[in-house]
Design a protein around this motif. Structure first.
Motif, short mmCIF file in Angstrom:
data_model
loop_
_atom_site.label_atom_id
_atom_site.label_comp_id
_atom_site.label_asym_id
_atom_site.label_seq_id
_atom_site.Cartn_x
_atom_site.Cartn_y
_atom_site.Cartn_z
N LEU A 21 0.84 -1.19 0.00
CA LEU A 21 0.00 0.00 0.00
C LEU A 21 0.89 1.25 0.00
CD1 LEU A 21 -2.82 -1.05 2.50
CD2 LEU A 21 -2.74 -1.32 0.02
N VAL A 22 0.30 2.37 -0.43
CA VAL A 22 1.10 3.60 -0.54
C VAL A 22 1.28 4.28 0.81
CG1 VAL A 22 0.60 4.09 -2.96
CG2 VAL A 22 -0.98 4.87 -1.19
N ILE A 23 2.37 5.01 0.93
CA ILE A 23 2.65 5.78 2.15
C ILE A 23 1.89 7.09 2.07
CG2 ILE A 23 4.45 7.01 3.43
CD1 ILE A 23 6.43 4.86 2.44
N ARG A 24 1.10 7.38 3.09
CA ARG A 24 0.34 8.62 3.10
C ARG A 24 0.67 9.47 4.33
NH1 ARG A 24 0.06 8.53 -1.52
NH2 ARG A 24 -1.75 8.21 -2.86
N ASP A 25 1.35 8.87 5.32
CA ASP A 25 1.80 9.64 6.47
C ASP A 25 3.30 9.83 6.32
OD1 ASP A 25 -0.71 9.87 7.55
OD2 ASP A 25 -0.53 8.09 8.81
N PHE A 26 3.98 10.07 7.40
CA PHE A 26 5.41 10.34 7.35
C PHE A 26 6.18 9.16 6.76
CE2 PHE A 26 9.55 10.66 9.73
CZ PHE A 26 10.07 11.65 8.91
N ARG A 27 6.03 7.99 7.36
CA ARG A 27 6.76 6.81 6.86
C ARG A 27 5.86 5.64 6.49
NH1 ARG A 27 10.50 7.11 11.24
NH2 ARG A 27 12.41 8.16 10.60
N SER A 28 4.59 5.74 6.85
CA SER A 28 3.71 4.61 6.68
C SER A 28 2.29 5.11 6.42
CB SER A 28 3.76 3.72 7.93
OG SER A 28 3.09 2.51 7.69
N SER A 29 1.31 4.28 6.69
CA SER A 29 -0.09 4.66 6.60
C SER A 29 -0.86 3.86 7.65
CB SER A 29 -0.64 4.33 5.21
OG SER A 29 -0.05 5.16 4.23
N ASP A 30 -2.07 4.34 7.95
CA ASP A 30 -2.96 3.64 8.87
C ASP A 30 -4.21 3.24 8.08
OD1 ASP A 30 -1.18 4.40 10.97
OD2 ASP A 30 -2.16 6.35 11.07
N PRO A 31 -4.11 2.15 7.32
CA PRO A 31 -5.17 1.86 6.34
C PRO A 31 -6.42 1.20 6.90
CG PRO A 31 -3.41 0.26 6.18
CD PRO A 31 -2.99 1.23 7.23
N TYR A 32 -7.54 1.53 6.24
CA TYR A 32 -8.79 0.81 6.44
C TYR A 32 -9.50 0.79 5.08
CZ TYR A 32 -11.21 5.39 6.67
OH TYR A 32 -11.69 6.65 6.39
N VAL A 33 -10.47 -0.13 4.95
CA VAL A 33 -11.15 -0.31 3.67
C VAL A 33 -12.64 -0.04 3.84
CG1 VAL A 33 -11.61 -1.94 1.78
CG2 VAL A 33 -9.49 -2.14 3.08
N VAL A 34 -13.20 0.72 2.90
CA VAL A 34 -14.64 0.96 2.85
C VAL A 34 -15.18 0.18 1.66
CG1 VAL A 34 -16.45 2.68 2.50
CG2 VAL A 34 -14.43 3.27 3.85
N VAL A 35 -16.22 -0.62 1.92
CA VAL A 35 -16.81 -1.43 0.85
C VAL A 35 -18.25 -0.95 0.64
CG1 VAL A 35 -17.33 -3.77 0.07
CG2 VAL A 35 -15.41 -3.37 1.62
N LYS A 36 -18.62 -0.75 -0.64
CA LYS A 36 -19.96 -0.27 -0.95
C LYS A 36 -20.62 -1.18 -1.96
CE LYS A 36 -18.94 4.63 -0.36
NZ LYS A 36 -18.48 5.77 -1.10
N THR A 44 -13.76 -1.64 7.45
CA THR A 44 -12.92 -2.45 8.34
C THR A 44 -12.36 -1.58 9.45
OG1 THR A 44 -10.87 -1.98 7.17
CG2 THR A 44 -12.16 -3.86 6.38
N LYS A 45 -11.70 -2.23 10.38
CA LYS A 45 -10.99 -1.48 11.42
C LYS A 45 -9.72 -0.88 10.80
CE LYS A 45 -8.91 -5.75 13.25
NZ LYS A 45 -9.59 -6.72 12.39
N VAL A 46 -9.17 0.10 11.51
CA VAL A 46 -7.92 0.75 11.07
C VAL A 46 -6.75 -0.07 11.58
CG1 VAL A 46 -6.50 2.83 11.31
CG2 VAL A 46 -9.00 3.03 11.10
N ILE A 47 -5.75 -0.29 10.72
CA ILE A 47 -4.53 -0.96 11.18
C ILE A 47 -3.41 0.07 11.17
CG2 ILE A 47 -2.86 -2.78 10.69
CD1 ILE A 47 -5.11 -4.57 10.10
N LYS A 48 -2.83 0.28 12.34
CA LYS A 48 -1.83 1.35 12.50
C LYS A 48 -0.51 1.03 11.81
CE LYS A 48 -3.63 4.26 15.76
NZ LYS A 48 -4.19 5.31 14.93
N SER A 49 0.06 2.06 11.19
CA SER A 49 1.43 2.01 10.62
C SER A 49 1.75 0.69 9.92
CB SER A 49 2.45 2.23 11.73
OG SER A 49 2.18 3.45 12.35
N ASN A 50 1.00 0.38 8.86
CA ASN A 50 1.25 -0.88 8.18
C ASN A 50 0.89 -0.76 6.70
OD1 ASN A 50 1.46 -3.61 7.44
ND2 ASN A 50 0.76 -4.27 9.45
N LEU A 51 1.86 -1.06 5.84
CA LEU A 51 1.61 -1.01 4.39
C LEU A 51 1.25 -2.39 3.83
CD1 LEU A 51 4.47 1.44 3.34
CD2 LEU A 51 2.08 1.96 3.85
N ASN A 52 1.33 -3.42 4.69
CA ASN A 52 0.92 -4.78 4.32
C ASN A 52 -0.01 -5.32 5.41
OD1 ASN A 52 2.74 -5.32 1.87
ND2 ASN A 52 4.21 -4.65 3.42
N PRO A 53 -1.13 -4.62 5.61
CA PRO A 53 -2.00 -4.96 6.75
C PRO A 53 -2.75 -6.28 6.55
CG PRO A 53 -3.06 -3.33 5.35
CD PRO A 53 -1.67 -3.52 4.81
#
Length: 165
Positions: A21-36, A44-53
Motif C-alpha cells: 500500500l502507498v505511504i500517506r503519512d510520514f513513513r507509513s499509513s494507517d489503512p482501512y477499507v470501505v466497501v460499498k 474495516t478497522k484501522v490498522i496502525k502504521s502498516n503497508l501490508n495490513p
C-alpha cells in the motif's frame, strides 16, 4: 422474452489483507477499507502504521432486487486532524459469481468442493490475476487480488461468499 427472476441473497466480503500500500503519512499509513454495494456501506478497522495490513475482517451485505452489479472498495489512511487520505480504489463485477451460484443450484451441489468457473482479468476491471469461483459445501466462494487504481501501488486480497436465499 421472460424477465429474469430477481435473486436475493447474502454476500459475505472478507477483507483478507493489503500489500504494497502507498505511504500517506510520514513513513507509513494507517489503512482501512470501505466497501460499498449500492446504498449499503461497511468498513474495516484501522490498522496502525502498516503497508501490508492483515484485516481478516468479514463485512456483510444483502443482495436484493436492485440490479447491483459492482462491489466497490476504497482504501483510506486514517488521520486524526485532517481528512483521511485516499489510498486507492477497486471494484469487482458480481455477475460471474451470481451466474456461478445459479449453476451450483442447477447442479444441486451442496457437499465437497467444485470449481465452477475461472475468471481472467479484463481490461476494465481491477483483478490482478486469474481467479476461480468455487462451490464449497453449498457456498459460492471466490478469492481474488484486486489492484488499486488511482495510486502508485497497492493490492487488496478479498474473499467473497455468496449465499442465495
Amino acid at each position: 422474452m421472460a424477465m429474469e427472476a430477481s435473486r436475493s441473497g447474502r454476500l459475505k466480503v472478507i477483507i483478507v489483507q493489503g500489500k504494497n500500500l502507498v505511504i500517506r503519512d510520514f513513513r507509513s499509513s494507517d489503512p482501512y477499507v470501505v466497501v460499498k454495494l449500492g446504498k449499503q456501506k461497511a468498513k474495516t478497522k484501522v490498522i496502525k502504521s502498516n503497508l501490508n495490513p492483515i484485516w481478516n475482517e468479514e463485512l456483510n451485505f444483502t443482495i436484493g432486487s436492485e440490479p447491483t452489479r459492482l462491489l466497490n472498495f476504497e482504501v483510506f489512511d486514517k488521520d486524526l486532524f485532517k481528512r483521511d487520505d485516499k489510498m486507492g480504489r477497486a471494484s469487482i463485477n458480481l455477475q460471474p459469481m451470481q451466474s456461478a451460484s445459479r449453476l451450483s443450484k442447477i447442479l444441486r451441489m451442496s457437499v465437497g468442493e467444485t470449481t465452477l468457473r475461472k475468471v481472467v482479468p479484463g481490461k476494465d476491471d481491477c483483478v490482478a490475476e486469474e481467479y476461480s469461483i468455487r462451490c464449497i459445501n453449498g457456498e459460492v466462494v471466490q478469492d481474488v487480488w484486486l489492484r488499486l487504481s488511482g495510486v502508485e501501488s497497492g493490492e487488496i486480497q478479498v474473499r467473497m461468499k455468496y449465499v442465495e436465499e
